[in-house]
Write an enzyme that holds these catalytic residues in place. Sequence first.
Site, mmCIF file in Angstrom:
data_model
loop_
_atom_site.group_PDB
_atom_site.id
_atom_site.type_symbol
_atom_site.label_atom_id
_atom_site.label_comp_id
_atom_site.label_asym_id
_atom_site.label_seq_id
_atom_site.Cartn_x
_atom_site.Cartn_y
_atom_site.Cartn_z
ATOM 1 N N HIS A 1 0.811 -1.222 0.000
ATOM 2 C CA HIS A 1 0.000 0.000 0.000
ATOM 3 C C HIS A 1 0.847 1.275 0.000
ATOM 4 O O HIS A 1 0.329 2.360 -0.255
ATOM 5 C CB HIS A 1 -0.995 0.005 1.167
ATOM 6 C CG HIS A 1 -0.416 0.320 2.510
ATOM 7 N ND1 HIS A 1 -0.127 -0.642 3.449
ATOM 8 C CD2 HIS A 1 -0.072 1.502 3.088
ATOM 9 C CE1 HIS A 1 0.352 -0.079 4.540
ATOM 10 N NE2 HIS A 1 0.401 1.231 4.337
ATOM 11 N N ASP B 1 0.054 -7.539 1.409
ATOM 12 C CA ASP B 1 0.441 -6.139 1.573
ATOM 13 C C ASP B 1 1.962 -5.987 1.625
ATOM 14 O O ASP B 1 2.487 -5.209 2.425
ATOM 15 C CB ASP B 1 -0.196 -5.509 2.810
ATOM 16 C CG ASP B 1 -0.081 -3.975 2.798
ATOM 17 O OD1 ASP B 1 0.069 -3.410 1.694
ATOM 18 O OD2 ASP B 1 -0.118 -3.365 3.878
ATOM 19 N N GLY C 1 3.458 7.031 7.488
ATOM 20 C CA GLY C 1 4.838 7.065 7.041
ATOM 21 C C GLY C 1 5.683 5.954 7.636
ATOM 22 O O GLY C 1 6.763 5.648 7.136
ATOM 23 N N ASN C 2 5.206 5.339 8.729
ATOM 24 C CA ASN C 2 5.905 4.182 9.300
ATOM 25 C C ASN C 2 5.692 2.919 8.477
ATOM 26 O O ASN C 2 6.452 1.949 8.599
ATOM 27 C CB ASN C 2 5.432 3.900 10.725
ATOM 28 C CG ASN C 2 6.241 4.603 11.786
ATOM 29 O OD1 ASN C 2 5.696 5.393 12.560
ATOM 30 N ND2 ASN C 2 7.532 4.334 11.839
ATOM 31 N N SER C 3 4.636 2.895 7.662
ATOM 32 C CA SER C 3 4.313 1.689 6.900
ATOM 33 C C SER C 3 5.508 1.237 6.068
ATOM 34 O O SER C 3 6.122 2.031 5.351
ATOM 35 C CB SER C 3 3.128 1.942 5.973
ATOM 36 O OG SER C 3 1.944 2.101 6.699
ATOM 37 N N VAL D 1 -13.006 -21.494 -8.666
ATOM 38 C CA VAL D 1 -14.442 -21.449 -8.384
ATOM 39 C C VAL D 1 -14.783 -20.152 -7.651
ATOM 40 O O VAL D 1 -13.967 -19.609 -6.916
ATOM 41 C CB VAL D 1 -14.932 -22.639 -7.529
ATOM 42 C CG1 VAL D 1 -14.730 -23.945 -8.250
ATOM 43 C CG2 VAL D 1 -14.264 -22.657 -6.161
#
Length: 311
Positions: A49, A91, A164-166, A222
Amino acid sequence: ILPSIVGIQIEYNVTSMFSMFGGSQTSTASATGSGIIISDDGYILTNNHVVSSSEAEAYYQVSEATKITVSLFNDDKQYEAKIVGTDAETDLAVIKIDATGLTKAEFADSDSIKVGEFAMAVGSPLGLQSTITCGVVSAVNREVTDTDGKTYTLIQTDAAINAGNSGGALVNSEGKVIGVNTLKLTGSDVEGMGFAIPINSTTDITSQLIQYSKVRRPYIGVTGMDLNAETAEKNNLVEGIYVKDVETFSAAEKGGIKIGDVIIKADGKDVKTMDELNEIKNSHNIGDEMTITVNRNGEQKDLTITLGEQP
């Protein structure tokens, strides 16, 4: 650990669907994130992200990242990065800069961490490079569902995690990475509820992103609907997974699964939800055989399918 953590600046195009002059209008927006150096020649692990946060709302649409700039510890140079591979399901993403002799992070065994251990979040919250916040491991194997409805099994910490830590590191007392900071809970009555992806769960994903630019996963083919006891009884069916659609040329079609079947077992184990079916499927490799038991018009049938690759 600081030389192993990078700051990431991302630029996006934002298209407004309506403007005062009529029609659409495009402008540029920016965001910040963090990353972890995983090789001395420029490969960097971060969140999907962070570099691939495309979103659309009623009045605007945000593009994929148009430019990614990386800042290194004690280095004034700005490095332009390219996306190597992304995986929305976990992610995670890998980007690369043209640099050598970098300090790569050391990984700890995230399976062995315990509640109460020291934990330090390192990254670039709000664009402030090399920021450290401290706390403890608040919980392990915590299931958290994000705003998109995806559920992750994460490390919980009370070390402060901000925008911003992500993509940055959650590290232990030895400075070794135990997780990738990925999200936090927010609200006026919420404090110290941050979460990180366990680093052990990233290694295979990272390798595949570098090798294939994507994660290769087994695939049945499926579309199903979970049937609880009440719904099943109302429709004169059994509990399980009602098959709404079967993809053409998929493993399911080739193995004989049909629309209207109710999947009740996988590899001999009872399944009642798509999540349970996918958990068993994901324990296999592409090309493996898998036994699917269906209830078809009141009769039970065992079908053998050969798992394909998720498109």
